[in-house]
Design a protein around this motif. Structure first.
Motif, PDB file in Angstrom:
ATOM      1  N   ALA A  54       0.955  -0.947  -0.127  1.00  0.00           N
ATOM      2  CA  ALA A  54       0.639  -0.039  -0.621  1.00  0.00           C
ATOM      3  C   ALA A  54       0.895   1.212   0.061  1.00  0.00           C
ATOM      4  N   GLU A  55       1.519   1.063   0.590  1.00  0.00           N
ATOM      5  CA  GLU A  55       3.109   2.935   0.647  1.00  0.00           C
ATOM      6  C   GLU A  55       3.101   3.027  -1.088  1.00  0.00           C
ATOM      7  N   MET A  56       4.016   1.919  -1.207  1.00  0.00           N
ATOM      8  CA  MET A  56       4.383   1.895  -2.573  1.00  0.00           C
ATOM      9  C   MET A  56       3.174   1.836  -3.418  1.00  0.00           C
ATOM     10  N   GLU A  57       1.948   1.384  -3.586  1.00  0.00           N
ATOM     11  CA  GLU A  57       0.800   1.929  -4.213  1.00  0.00           C
ATOM     12  C   GLU A  57       0.904   3.740  -4.072  1.00  0.00           C
ATOM     13  N   LEU A  58       0.316   3.886  -3.303  1.00  0.00           N
ATOM     14  CA  LEU A  58       0.247   4.957  -2.588  1.00  0.00           C
ATOM     15  C   LEU A  58       0.995   6.400  -3.094  1.00  0.00           C
ATOM     16  N   ALA A  59       2.496   6.116  -2.753  1.00  0.00           N
ATOM     17  CA  ALA A  59       3.904   6.824  -3.651  1.00  0.00           C
ATOM     18  C   ALA A  59       3.533   6.683  -5.102  1.00  0.00           C
ATOM     19  N   GLY A  60       3.205   5.670  -5.840  1.00  0.00           N
ATOM     20  CA  GLY A  60       3.463   5.519  -7.663  1.00  0.00           C
ATOM     21  C   GLY A  60       2.038   6.771  -8.099  1.00  0.00           C
ATOM     22  N   HIS A  61       1.150   7.480  -6.569  1.00  0.00           N
ATOM     23  CA  HIS A  61       0.245   8.121  -7.105  1.00  0.00           C
ATOM     24  C   HIS A  61       0.850   9.775  -6.957  1.00  0.00           C
ATOM     25  N   SER A  62       1.486   9.673  -5.903  1.00  0.00           N
ATOM     26  CA  SER A  62       1.997  11.175  -6.088  1.00  0.00           C
ATOM     27  C   SER A  62       2.859  11.515  -6.669  1.00  0.00           C
ATOM     28  N   GLU A  63       3.474  13.098  -6.532  1.00  0.00           N
ATOM     29  CA  GLU A  63       3.441  13.884  -7.824  1.00  0.00           C
ATOM     30  C   GLU A  63       5.268  13.437  -7.427  1.00  0.00           C
ATOM     31  N   GLY A  64       6.030  13.781  -8.623  1.00  0.00           N
ATOM     32  CA  GLY A  64       7.523  13.938  -8.875  1.00  0.00           C
ATOM     33  C   GLY A  64       8.194  12.878  -7.579  1.00  0.00           C
ATOM     34  N   LYS A  65       8.993  13.277  -7.135  1.00  0.00           N
ATOM     35  CA  LYS A  65       9.456  11.857  -7.218  1.00  0.00           C
ATOM     36  C   LYS A  65       9.819  10.669  -5.291  1.00  0.00           C
ATOM     37  N   GLY A  66       8.438  10.842  -4.788  1.00  0.00           N
ATOM     38  CA  GLY A  66       7.602  10.539  -4.324  1.00  0.00           C
ATOM     39  C   GLY A  66       7.716   8.913  -4.316  1.00  0.00           C
ATOM     40  N   LYS A  67       7.346   7.879  -4.995  1.00  0.00           N
ATOM     41  CA  LYS A  67       8.072   6.854  -5.440  1.00  0.00           C
ATOM     42  C   LYS A  67       9.495   6.834  -5.046  1.00  0.00           C
ATOM     43  N   VAL A  68      10.300   6.747  -5.197  1.00  0.00           N
ATOM     44  CA  VAL A  68      11.897   6.876  -5.530  1.00  0.00           C
ATOM     45  C   VAL A  68      12.150   6.896  -3.573  1.00  0.00           C
ATOM     46  N   ASP A  88      12.057 -12.983   8.133  1.00  0.00           N
ATOM     47  CA  ASP A  88      10.928 -12.664   8.060  1.00  0.00           C
ATOM     48  C   ASP A  88       9.926 -11.577   8.042  1.00  0.00           C
ATOM     49  N   THR A  89      10.422 -10.920   8.396  1.00  0.00           N
ATOM     50  CA  THR A  89       9.019  -8.462   8.224  1.00  0.00           C
ATOM     51  C   THR A  89      10.227  -8.559   7.010  1.00  0.00           C
ATOM     52  N   LEU A  90      11.209  -8.759   7.219  1.00  0.00           N
ATOM     53  CA  LEU A  90      12.565  -8.555   5.676  1.00  0.00           C
ATOM     54  C   LEU A  90      11.247  -9.286   4.644  1.00  0.00           C
ATOM     55  N   ALA A  91      11.536  -9.976   5.259  1.00  0.00           N
ATOM     56  CA  ALA A  91      10.815 -11.298   3.405  1.00  0.00           C
ATOM     57  C   ALA A  91       9.367 -10.468   2.494  1.00  0.00           C
ATOM     58  N   ALA A  92       9.002 -10.088   4.211  1.00  0.00           N
ATOM     59  CA  ALA A  92       7.132  -9.691   4.016  1.00  0.00           C
ATOM     60  C   ALA A  92       6.984  -8.352   3.093  1.00  0.00           C
ATOM     61  N   ILE A  93       8.440  -7.517   3.685  1.00  0.00           N
ATOM     62  CA  ILE A  93       8.252  -6.189   3.124  1.00  0.00           C
ATOM     63  C   ILE A  93       9.162  -6.045   1.292  1.00  0.00           C
ATOM     64  N   ILE A  94       9.659  -7.317   1.349  1.00  0.00           N
ATOM     65  CA  ILE A  94      10.347  -7.308  -0.272  1.00  0.00           C
ATOM     66  C   ILE A  94       9.111  -7.669  -0.689  1.00  0.00           C
ATOM     67  N   LEU A  95       8.141  -8.844   0.046  1.00  0.00           N
ATOM     68  CA  LEU A  95       7.252  -8.929  -1.237  1.00  0.00           C
ATOM     69  C   LEU A  95       5.942  -7.926  -1.426  1.00  0.00           C
ATOM     70  N   GLY A  96       6.583  -6.834  -0.384  1.00  0.00           N
ATOM     71  CA  GLY A  96       5.278  -5.676  -0.647  1.00  0.00           C
ATOM     72  C   GLY A  96       5.215  -5.197  -1.392  1.00  0.00           C
ATOM     73  N   ILE A  97       6.779  -4.614  -1.682  1.00  0.00           N
ATOM     74  CA  ILE A  97       7.590  -3.761  -2.323  1.00  0.00           C
ATOM     75  C   ILE A  97       7.606  -4.151  -4.285  1.00  0.00           C
ATOM     76  N   ALA A  98       7.466  -5.672  -4.440  1.00  0.00           N
ATOM     77  CA  ALA A  98       7.295  -6.252  -5.631  1.00  0.00           C
ATOM     78  C   ALA A  98       5.674  -6.798  -5.820  1.00  0.00           C
ATOM     79  N   GLY A  99       5.099  -6.530  -5.062  1.00  0.00           N
ATOM     80  CA  GLY A  99       4.231  -6.249  -5.223  1.00  0.00           C
ATOM     81  C   GLY A  99       3.822  -7.499  -6.154  1.00  0.00           C
ATOM     82  N   THR A 100       3.908  -8.591  -4.911  1.00  0.00           N
ATOM     83  CA  THR A 100       2.978 -10.022  -5.292  1.00  0.00           C
ATOM     84  C   THR A 100       2.859 -10.969  -4.099  1.00  0.00           C
ATOM     85  N   ASP A 101       1.505 -11.512  -4.149  1.00  0.00           N
ATOM     86  CA  ASP A 101       1.788 -12.468  -3.076  1.00  0.00           C
ATOM     87  C   ASP A 101       2.352 -13.869  -2.317  1.00  0.00           C
ATOM     88  N   ASN A 102       2.865 -14.273  -4.013  1.00  0.00           N
ATOM     89  CA  ASN A 102       3.648 -15.281  -3.945  1.00  0.00           C
ATOM     90  C   ASN A 102       4.910 -15.453  -4.440  1.00  0.00           C
TER      91      ASN A 102
END
Length: 119
Positions: A54-68, A88-102
């Motif tokens: 969700a953080e990456m998704e919301l950042a994608g809608h911001s202007e400029g360098k928000g996503k970076v 464990d939490t590291l893997a969860a965040i990486i999967l969230g950034i990658a936007g994949t459930d699997n």
């Protein structure tokens, strides 16, 4: 943030009785009363994954360098999680950034890269 996530994960993990692992009740893919603590931990993993996504998704809608900027923030958290050995939490965040459930999707890409380098 990474320290708080690690403390919470440690608390979740320490609440799991040894017998809950030995029953194997969590392997079936559906929640079972005999493995409620393991399912609670899996639920936490998914919440962290969805938060990062969700953080990456919301950042994608911001202007400029928000996503970076958001990406750098999440990578910084990942670096700290790695230092704290909270994989464990590291893997969860990486999967969230990658936007994949699997997680196997990421392994598939990794294997594809390795196969192309050997030819």
């Amino acid at each position: 943030v990474a320290r708080q996530l690690t403390l919470h994960m440690h608390h979740q993990f320490s609440m799991i009785p040894v017998g809950e692992f030995s029953t194997g009740a969590f392997v079936g893919g559906k929640e079972d009363e005999r493995s409620k603590h393991v399912w609670k931990m899996l639920s936490w993993f998914n919440r962290i994954r969805l938060w990062a996504s969700a953080e990456m998704e919301l950042a994608g809608h911001s202007e400029g360098k928000g996503k970076v900027k958001k990406f750098k923030y999440l990578v910084s958290i990942c670096n700290h999680l790695s230092e704290l050995l909270n994989y464990d939490t590291l893997a969860a965040i990486i999967l969230g950034i990658a936007g994949t459930d699997n997680p196997s999707t990421l392994l598939k890409y990794d294997n594809t890269d390795n196969n192309s380098n050997t030819n």
